[in-house]
Design a protein around this motif. Structure first.
Motif, PDB file in Angstrom:
ATOM      1  N   UNK A 199       0.662  -1.338  -0.063  1.00 22.21           N
ATOM      2  CA  UNK A 199       0.018  -0.164   0.022  1.00 22.21           C
ATOM      3  C   UNK A 199       0.980   1.308   0.092  1.00 22.21           C
ATOM      4  N   UNK A 200       2.089   1.463   0.777  1.00 25.32           N
ATOM      5  CA  UNK A 200       2.710   2.286   0.790  1.00 25.32           C
ATOM      6  C   UNK A 200       3.513   2.575  -0.526  1.00 25.32           C
ATOM      7  N   UNK A 201       4.020   1.591  -1.244  1.00 26.32           N
ATOM      8  CA  UNK A 201       4.732   1.772  -2.446  1.00 26.32           C
ATOM      9  C   UNK A 201       3.542   2.032  -3.441  1.00 26.32           C
ATOM     10  N   UNK A 202       2.173   1.742  -3.220  1.00 24.26           N
ATOM     11  CA  UNK A 202       1.506   2.008  -4.356  1.00 24.26           C
ATOM     12  C   UNK A 202       1.149   3.540  -4.206  1.00 24.26           C
ATOM     13  N   UNK A 203       0.958   4.044  -2.978  1.00 26.66           N
ATOM     14  CA  UNK A 203       0.559   5.464  -2.719  1.00 26.66           C
ATOM     15  C   UNK A 203       1.855   6.369  -3.093  1.00 26.66           C
ATOM     16  N   UNK A 204       3.028   5.929  -2.891  1.00 27.72           N
ATOM     17  CA  UNK A 204       4.218   6.483  -3.294  1.00 27.72           C
ATOM     18  C   UNK A 204       4.331   6.669  -4.634  1.00 27.72           C
ATOM     19  N   UNK A 205       3.978   5.880  -5.579  1.00 29.83           N
ATOM     20  CA  UNK A 205       4.211   6.090  -7.054  1.00 29.83           C
ATOM     21  C   UNK A 205       2.906   6.776  -7.431  1.00 29.83           C
ATOM     22  N   UNK A 206       1.796   6.585  -6.951  1.00 31.05           N
ATOM     23  CA  UNK A 206       0.706   7.335  -7.605  1.00 31.05           C
ATOM     24  C   UNK A 206       0.319   8.566  -7.033  1.00 31.05           C
ATOM     25  N   UNK A 207       0.742   8.987  -5.934  1.00 35.08           N
ATOM     26  CA  UNK A 207       0.668  10.246  -5.514  1.00 35.08           C
ATOM     27  C   UNK A 207       1.114  11.533  -6.204  1.00 35.08           C
ATOM     28  N   UNK A 208       0.679  12.779  -5.873  1.00 34.96           N
ATOM     29  CA  UNK A 208       0.968  13.965  -6.786  1.00 34.96           C
ATOM     30  C   UNK A 208       1.695  14.659  -5.847  1.00 34.96           C
ATOM     31  N   UNK A 209       2.996  15.119  -5.887  1.00 33.71           N
ATOM     32  CA  UNK A 209       4.025  14.402  -6.730  1.00 33.71           C
ATOM     33  C   UNK A 209       4.593  13.041  -6.066  1.00 33.71           C
ATOM     34  N   UNK A 210       4.900  12.156  -6.940  1.00 25.75           N
ATOM     35  CA  UNK A 210       5.153  10.958  -6.512  1.00 25.75           C
ATOM     36  C   UNK A 210       6.661  11.059  -5.797  1.00 25.75           C
ATOM     37  N   UNK A 211       6.964   9.852  -5.021  1.00 26.29           N
ATOM     38  CA  UNK A 211       8.052   9.710  -4.360  1.00 26.29           C
ATOM     39  C   UNK A 211       9.301   9.708  -5.401  1.00 26.29           C
ATOM     40  N   UNK A 212      10.380  10.074  -4.912  1.00 29.50           N
ATOM     41  CA  UNK A 212      11.646  10.103  -5.679  1.00 29.50           C
ATOM     42  C   UNK A 212      11.649   8.724  -6.284  1.00 29.50           C
ATOM     43  N   UNK A 213      12.110   8.660  -7.423  1.00 24.32           N
ATOM     44  CA  UNK A 213      12.172   7.046  -8.376  1.00 24.32           C
ATOM     45  C   UNK A 213      13.171   6.258  -7.505  1.00 24.32           C
ATOM     46  N   UNK A 245       4.161   6.710 -14.321  1.00 25.60           N
ATOM     47  CA  UNK A 245       4.410   7.813 -13.425  1.00 25.60           C
ATOM     48  C   UNK A 245       5.892   8.477 -13.925  1.00 25.60           C
ATOM     49  N   UNK A 246       6.692   7.735 -14.246  1.00 27.56           N
ATOM     50  CA  UNK A 246       8.269   8.403 -14.184  1.00 27.56           C
ATOM     51  C   UNK A 246       8.542   8.298 -15.947  1.00 27.56           C
ATOM     52  N   UNK A 247       7.997   7.640 -16.531  1.00 27.61           N
ATOM     53  CA  UNK A 247       8.207   7.839 -18.136  1.00 27.61           C
ATOM     54  C   UNK A 247       8.665   6.445 -18.694  1.00 27.61           C
ATOM     55  N   UNK A 248       8.613   6.309 -19.975  1.00 23.62           N
ATOM     56  CA  UNK A 248       9.086   4.799 -20.666  1.00 23.62           C
ATOM     57  C   UNK A 248      10.660   4.769 -20.593  1.00 23.62           C
ATOM     58  N   UNK A 249      11.229   5.979 -20.388  1.00 24.25           N
ATOM     59  CA  UNK A 249      12.664   6.110 -20.320  1.00 24.25           C
ATOM     60  C   UNK A 249      13.374   5.126 -19.147  1.00 24.25           C
ATOM     61  N   UNK A 250      12.748   4.644 -18.116  1.00 24.44           N
ATOM     62  CA  UNK A 250      13.164   4.079 -17.230  1.00 24.44           C
ATOM     63  C   UNK A 250      13.123   2.441 -17.370  1.00 24.44           C
ATOM     64  N   UNK A 251      12.680   2.118 -18.550  1.00 23.51           N
ATOM     65  CA  UNK A 251      12.671   0.456 -18.804  1.00 23.51           C
ATOM     66  C   UNK A 251      13.987   0.137 -18.937  1.00 23.51           C
ATOM     67  N   UNK A 252      14.986   0.705 -19.538  1.00 19.41           N
ATOM     68  CA  UNK A 252      16.314   0.208 -19.542  1.00 19.41           C
ATOM     69  C   UNK A 252      16.834  -0.199 -17.968  1.00 19.41           C
TER      70      UNK A 252
END
Length: 424
Positions: A199-213, A245-252
């Motif tokens: 739950x914490x991780x889900x909130x961290x990713x989806x909140x505005x602004x999100x937690x640092x990547x 949330x952080x963009x597709x550029x994080x796929x690598x």
């Protein structure tokens, strides 16, 4: 050197992902220490006052800049090493103890010392000219020490304030509490504690602004390692949300973490077995328990985690640690007055048997220890980098036992964020 121990960084990825709560650990994690140099901003007026007082310091330099409000600031660079006696004293201290007690005591002692010097120079001056000359000479010799200590204290007070500001901005408390929950929940992904983490991780990713990547990814990697991997549907969901949330550029980055076995469906880390075999967890420690630590858990008081690489080192050298970790009152080590103590043990650690070699290869033979009470010199080389917490643990071992003197070499000083930045 009498012995060489080579440790691969990936033998202990957990020490990179957990947050050490010592002063040096938080400096490295939040402010950032680059090759032993830390940079912070201070008001230019304060810097001018210091320059006018004629006090210069070789280990620090300043450059002018402006902050977001347009106010003039000075970028101060400070070298952190053993030449700074104050830093050497407080680097391994729990941060909460540092801000509540130790810095206040240090400032009080310094003020008393300064007042004592000024009073002595005006009141206690001997009438005899030769004695007066010697008294003045002694006071002048003491003055540089007081000036250096005062300047060092000013730097560290600024850095402590910076850590407190950043810990609020970066939601440090929530991240540390989640680390504690992950480590205590262990392998089970269906427990109430594990669901709290999700739950914490889900909130961290989806909140505005999100937690640092990097903070989010470190917690996900920690979950994956401790649980033995994430469920396929869970890992897929996290990947999708991270990209949204952080963009597709994080796929690598995500692909590389899977190759490194840090964020995957299953991994070979086998944390439950290593946790039991190497006594990695001792439970949560109070801040006061870290004042006079008995074992190497004190860097991570909220998880009670002992750096695995240091446990592997102890096990490979036949050092007894299991009874001490289970019973902190054990007298197996000659204990001093704290992590900053220089007291040495009078009791040699005898070689102990173990179920398996901790470092790849055969167990190091400790039966041929050098005679005459001389310590064996052990060079510990970390391939892939060493963390601040591991350096703290090895300093602790050097102070608390008399059989080995450890020297550390590494390809770099690393932490989880630096690893992710290097990959990303």
């Amino acid at each position: 050197m009498d012995k060489l121990v080579v440790i691969d960084r990936m033998e202990d990825p957990l020490s990179m992902l957990l947050t050490p709560m010592t002063y040096e650990g938080l400096l490295d994690a939040l402010v950032g220490v680059n090759h032993g140099v830390v940079t912070y901003e201070k008001d230019e007026e304060d810097a001018e006052d210091e320059e006018e007082s004629g006090k210069c310091r070789k280990s620090s330099s300043a450059s002018s800049a402006k902050d977001e409000r347009g106010a003039a600031t000075t970028q101060q660079k400070v070298v952190l090493n053993h030449m700074d006696s104050l830093y050497d004293e407080i680097r391994d201290v729990n941060f909460n103890l540092l801000i509540s007690n130790q810095l206040v005591d240090i400032a009080t002692d310094l003020a008393t010392e300064v007042r004592g010097s000024s009073v002595g120079s005006s009141v206690d001056m001997p009438k005899d000219s030769q004695a007066a000359f010697q008294k003045v000479k002694a006071l002048l010799a003491k003055a540089p020490h007081l000036v250096k200590k005062k300047r060092s204290l000013a730097h560290h007070l600024q850095l402590v304030q910076r850590i407190r500001e950043l810990s609020t901005q970066l939601a440090l408390r929530g991240c540390v509490e989640t680390e504690m929950t992950i480590m205590s929940a262990g392998k089970s992904a269906s427990s109430a504690a594990a669901k709290d983490v999700d739950r914490f991780l889900e909130e961290a990713i989806l909140r505005d602004p999100p937690l640092n990547l990097y903070d989010v990814v470190k917690l996900l990697c920690l979950c994956s390692l401790v649980r033995g991997g994430l469920k396929p549907e869970t890992l897929t969901w996290y990947r999708q949300q991270l990209c949204h949330t952080y963009g597709h550029q994080i796929l690598p980055l995500l692909v590389q973490l899977e190759k490194l076995d840090l964020l995957s469906v299953e991994n070979r880390f086998d944390f439950p077995r290593k946790r039991k075999q190497l006594v990695l967890m001792c439970g949560v420690l109070d801040d006061e328990d870290t004042r006079d630590p008995k074992d190497i858990h004190f860097m991570f008081p909220y998880t009670g985690y002992a750096p695995m690489s240091v446990r592997l080192l102890q096990d490979s050298l036949g050092m007894k640690f299991k009874a001490l970790a289970k019973d902190p009152t054990s007298s197996m080590l000659s204990l001093g007055s704290g992590s900053g103590s220089n007291s040495d043990s009078r009791h040699s650690m005898a070689a102990s048997t173990s179920e398996m070699p901790s470092v790849p290869g055969q167990r190091l033979d400790n039966s041929a220890a050098t005679g005459g009470g001389r310590r064996s010199n052990v060079l510990v080389y970390y391939v892939g980098g060493v963390t601040v917490a591991e350096l703290t643990a090895i300093r602790f071992l050097n102070q608390r036992q008399s059989e080995f003197t450890f020297f550390v070499a590494a390809t770099s000083v690393c932490n989880g964020s630096r690893l992710l930045r290097a990959i990303y």
